[in-house]
Design a protein around this motif. Structure first.
Motif, PDB file in Angstrom:
ATOM      1  N   ARG A   1      -0.977  -1.848   8.002  1.00  0.00           N
ATOM      2  CA  ARG A   1      -0.197  -0.814   7.906  1.00  0.00           C
ATOM      3  C   ARG A   1       1.282  -1.104   7.715  1.00  0.00           C
ATOM      4  NH1 ARG A   1       3.026   2.223  10.677  1.00  0.00           N
ATOM      5  NH2 ARG A   1       2.722   0.772  12.357  1.00  0.00           N
TER       6      ARG A   1
ATOM      7  N   TYR B   1       2.268  -2.630   4.457  1.00  0.00           N
ATOM      8  CA  TYR B   1       2.607  -1.566   3.409  1.00  0.00           C
ATOM      9  C   TYR B   1       4.022  -0.892   3.720  1.00  0.00           C
ATOM     10  CZ  TYR B   1       0.232   1.228   0.111  1.00  0.00           C
ATOM     11  OH  TYR B   1      -0.313   1.909  -0.980  1.00  0.00           O
TER      12      TYR B   1
ATOM     13  N   LYS C   1      -7.325   2.721  -5.225  1.00  0.00           N
ATOM     14  CA  LYS C   1      -7.660   1.226  -4.565  1.00  0.00           C
ATOM     15  C   LYS C   1      -9.153   1.296  -3.919  1.00  0.00           C
ATOM     16  CE  LYS C   1      -3.830  -0.958  -5.400  1.00  0.00           C
ATOM     17  NZ  LYS C   1      -3.690  -2.147  -6.145  1.00  0.00           N
ATOM     18  N   SER C   2      -9.778   2.490  -4.208  1.00  0.00           N
ATOM     19  CA  SER C   2     -11.035   2.596  -3.266  1.00  0.00           C
ATOM     20  C   SER C   2     -11.825   1.809  -3.599  1.00  0.00           C
ATOM     21  CB  SER C   2     -11.377   3.936  -3.540  1.00  0.00           C
ATOM     22  OG  SER C   2     -12.876   4.015  -3.236  1.00  0.00           O
TER      23      SER C   2
ATOM     24  N   TRP D   1      -3.616   6.042  -3.972  1.00  0.00           N
ATOM     25  CA  TRP D   1      -4.324   5.449  -2.822  1.00  0.00           C
ATOM     26  C   TRP D   1      -5.898   5.522  -2.972  1.00  0.00           C
ATOM     27  CZ3 TRP D   1      -3.712   3.096   1.638  1.00  0.00           C
ATOM     28  CH2 TRP D   1      -4.829   3.007   2.479  1.00  0.00           C
TER      29      TRP D   1
ATOM     30  N   ARG E   1       0.995   3.121  -8.767  1.00  0.00           N
ATOM     31  CA  ARG E   1       0.236   2.152  -8.847  1.00  0.00           C
ATOM     32  C   ARG E   1       0.636   0.604  -9.380  1.00  0.00           C
ATOM     33  NH1 ARG E   1      -2.648  -0.535 -12.883  1.00  0.00           N
ATOM     34  NH2 ARG E   1      -1.882   0.950 -14.335  1.00  0.00           N
TER      35      ARG E   1
END
Lengths: 300, 241, 251
Positions: free
Chosen positions: B150, B153, B57-58, B54, B128
């Motif tokens: 969301r 995802y 991907k910032s 997570w 990833r």
């Protein structure tokens, strides 16, 4: 095609473009030099170096010991940690040597076991499969214990007693899981060659042995290289295990050094120092493996 | 039970773990330790992997760099040294800072921490790559159907990414179980360590080594089979192969 | 291989009631026909009719469950038969060309004569160059398959099989993977081969080719030969309704 192939030890191998065995595709010295001077590698190495100087400065401030800074201590112990005790083969150099020899032995044995796994002879196939599964599923430390205890300590050749050093037994023990994993890689590579190759070769009257060695295996080599290099990195990272068995490798000597200094502020730097050596050795190899694979893989 | 006693009397093969109450007790405890150590580290490493994927991907480059640094550090240094580092170096250091006596976590605790971060680093990459393997076009069609981010995802990306990841993830988890043996080095009473204790007492190195080897092969072999079943049952025909 | 009892008055390839199954699925349900030396035979039919399987049984790439296939009087599926010897005399070209990607075009053509027939390097190279010239690929000898177009690769594949000096040539849908422009260049090569007297058995979709060159056409559907005849009769005076339906769909 599964893009995770370079991480997996499995039969999902990257699909390779048809390739030429021309010199440009081979590993040239020019490539290595160009690669080491690569921006990213250099950047990482500089970062690591800066981190060290930073740690040293920080410690110097905190400790205020004029006799020995961290960096000085590290440098003092480096020859021992790197090369081993005087008159004895040990240290980090021993780790690397063990990794080379174990990889070479394991690759050689693994090639044959892998070919055995696709043999038309049922007995050979079963035996190869069994060997592969046995050594793939065993923890490496267990294998080390097993072979270091059970292989003899001395051997008699032509009436003279020779001592077998521990590191040689350890090398042999480590070559076995490499053999098993390489056998899987070889099997997967052979199976990934289109059956049309076998058929057209058969139609031309080639024997099975000729087909395997002249036509199939040469095509397999390129697709086996990324997983092979990956396993080499894993093997190198596993060599410190031999310290548990009492071999004087880099890890053991680091522990000796720490015991000699007997000061807790050296703990973190010493361990980090040893880890840095492994890092500097392994990181470029990992990067190069990725690049190699990216150059020759078709992505879907 | 009697057969093992006979084995000892007739052939000198000492398998005390089968007939000696004390030895059997501690050996079974050792196997159990291996099992729950593996389980805890597997779960934690998956959590770390998800969190790491997570953060990778910032938007912020410094977060991405930290994650990348973490991954490269744990992948390019030996797990044994990582373990020593945590148990000896970090423990002493943190104890000093927080003024705690007797260490912060025991050997078991630090083994969990070290191994979880080790396996977690690989998992970040695996997750990833799994997410990246979901075709852009599939996500776009979900967007144009009106799914929220969301929902995309949850209903599109994760199920597909999961199936791509599964072989690599299984492989990593099985390797993790084999790697738990390094906890021997810091005296965690797992199978290998307990076996060592037993053979030091009973002088039956060969027998115990064989038993340990067989036990691990059974455990790992069973899990490999289980993972294969799982992979096959979740396989989507024609996808990813 | 003992061919002393065979002479060219007898069929060079002879199939009698051949049955072949893959597991439970029967693909060939009793195929019977003869091929004489020097003939050009085309086998046509819808997908799944068993044509490719049929041709692959002739050089023992696939086995058969019952029936007999004779090449030059020798039973092909005799377990005693040395299949390697058989394959030196039966050449085969595949739909996917199947060239060896790690060798140049010249090496592809030279390799089998050197390794299998144990010819000497210079002779083999001379013949290989001649064959490459014959399939009109002069200048491409040192190219790798990856650098050649589909049609060029297919012609190299043909040259490679010819290098073994086979007695018959089998072609398994060799133009199916090519685009129409390149199909022509391959067919010209086959035409010349046939004109030189090579016995050819082709599985093909190219009706124009069949019309022009075939001595005999066999139409298979569902594992049996439905109808056969010389091109004239076959295309103009087809009798069986299945044949007529197939022809109406493709012509």
């Amino acid at each position: 095609m599964n893009p995770l192939s370079h991480i997996i030890n499995s039969t999902d191998l990257p699909v390779m473009k048809p390739f030429n065995y021309t010199v440009s595709a081979a590993l040239q010295a020019r490539d290595i030099v160009k690669f080491s001077l690569n921006k990213r590698t250099a950047l990482v190495l500089i970062l690591v170096l800066t981190a060290w100087l930073g740690i040293d400065a920080a410690y110097a401030q905190v400790q205020g010991d004029p006799n020995q800074t961290i960096l000085q201590t590290l440098i003092k112990w480096t020859p021992l940690m790197f090369f081993g005790p005087p008159n004895e083969f040990g240290g980090f150099v021993l780790n690397i040597t063990v990794s080379f020899i174990a990889m070479a032995m394991g690759t050689f044995m693994g090639l044959w076991v892998g070919i055995g796994q696709v043999s038309p002879n049922k007995i050979i196939r079963r035996a190869s499969w069994l060997t592969t599964q046995l050594f793939r599923n065993s923890p490496w430390l267990v294998l080390l214990f097993y072979f270091m205890f059970l292989l003899p300590y001395t051997v008699e050749i032509g009436g003279i007693r020779y001592d077998i050093p521990g590191w040689i037994k350890a090398t042999f023990a480590l070559s076995l899981p490499i053999m098993a994993n390489l056998s899987e890689i070889v099997r997967g590579a052979i199976n990934s060659i289109p059956t049309g190759q076998w058929e057209s070769a058969q139609s031309l009257g080639f024997t099975r042995r000729q087909i395997l060695w002249q036509i199939i295996l040469p095509q397999c080599i390129k697709r086996m290289i990324p997983p092979w290099m990956n396993w080499y990195c894993i093997l190198t990272m596993a060599t410190p295990l031999i310290s548990i068995l009492g071999v004087n490798d880099g890890m053991t000597l680091t522990q000796h050094a720490l015991a000699a200094e007997a000061r807790s502020e050296f703990l973190i730097p010493m361990y980090l120092w040893l880890m840095t050596w492994f890092f500097i050795y392994s990181y470029p190899i990992a990067l190069y493996t990725q690049r190699f694979e990216r150059r020759f893989t078709i992505t879907t | 039970m009697d057969w093992f006693l006979w084995l000892h009397a007739e052939h000198g093969i000492k398998l005390t773990i089968f007939y000696d109450h004390w030895d059997r007790g501690r050996f079974i405890k050792g196997i159990w330790t291996t099992i729950h150590l593996s389980f805890v580290t597997i779960v934690l490493s998956i959590v770390i992997g998800i969190i790491g994927a997570w953060f990778q991907k910032s938007r912020f480059i410094w977060i991405r760099t930290i994650v990348q640094g973490y991954i490269q550090f744990f992948r390019n240094t030996p797990p044994l040294i990582q373990l020593y580092f945590f148990y000896f170096a970090m423990d002493t250091f943190l104890s000093g800072i927080f003024n705690i006596h007797g260490g912060i976590l025991g050997s078991y605790g630090w083994a969990v921490v070290s191994l979880s971060f080790f396996a977690g680093a690989f998992n970040v990459e695996i997750f990833r790559a799994g997410v990246e393997a979901v075709p852009e076009s599939t996500v776009e069609s979900a967007i144009s159907l009106g799914y929220s981010r969301r929902q995309i995802y949850q209903y599109v990306t994760l199920p597909l990414a999961f199936r791509v990841c599964l072989p690599a993830l299984n492989n990593n988890l099985i390797n993790l179980i084999k790697t738990t043996t390094v906890a021997y080095a810091i005296a965690v009473p797992e199978t290998l360590y307990v076996a060592n204790q037993i053979w030091s007492d009973e002088y039956n190195v060969l027998e115990m080594m064989n038993v340990v080897w067989v036990i691990y092969i059974i455990i790992v072999g069973f899990l490999v089979w289980l993972m294969h079943r799982w992979e096959r049952s979740t396989r989507i025909p024609g996808f990813g192969q | 291989m003992n061919t002393s009892t065979w002479d060219s008055a007898q069929p060079i390839v002879s199939l009698k009631d051949v049955h072949k199954s893959f597991g439970d699925l029967e693909v060939l349900k009793g195929i019977t026909f003869d091929v004489m030396k020097g003939e050009v035979i085309c086998i046509i039919g819808p997908s799944g009719s068993g044509k490719s399987t049929l041709i692959r049984c002739i050089n023992a790439l696939n086995d058969i469950q019952s029936g007999s296939i004779k090449f030059q009087g020798q039973e092909v599926h005799d377990p005693e038969l040395d299949k390697l010897e058989l394959r030196k005399k039966v050449g085969m070209v595949f739909q996917q060309y199947n060239l060896f990607p790690h060798k140049t075009a010249l090496e592809n053509v030279m390799m089998a004569p050197i390794k299998v027939l144990k010819q000497n390097q210079e002779e083999a190279e001379k013949m290989a160059r001649a064959l490459i010239r014959k399939v009109r690929l002069v200048g491409k000898e040192d190219s790798y398959p990856g650098e050649l177009s589909g049609g060029q690769q297919q012609r190299v594949a043909i040259a490679r099989s010819l290098a073994m000096s086979p007695h018959i040539m089998l072609f398994d849908e060799i133009t199916a993977a090519l685009d129409p422009e390149t199909v022509k260049e391959v067919l010209v090569t086959i035409k010349e081969l046939a004109a030189e007297g090579m016995t050819c058995i082709l599985v093909t979709h190219e009706m124009g080719f069949a019309k022009e060159l075939a001595d005999h056409i066999y139409f298979t559907d569902n594992g049996v030969i439905v109808e056969h005849g010389p091109p004239n009769e076959f295309f103009n005076k087809a009798k069986d309704p299945r044949t007529k339906e197939f022809l109406s769909q493709i012509l």
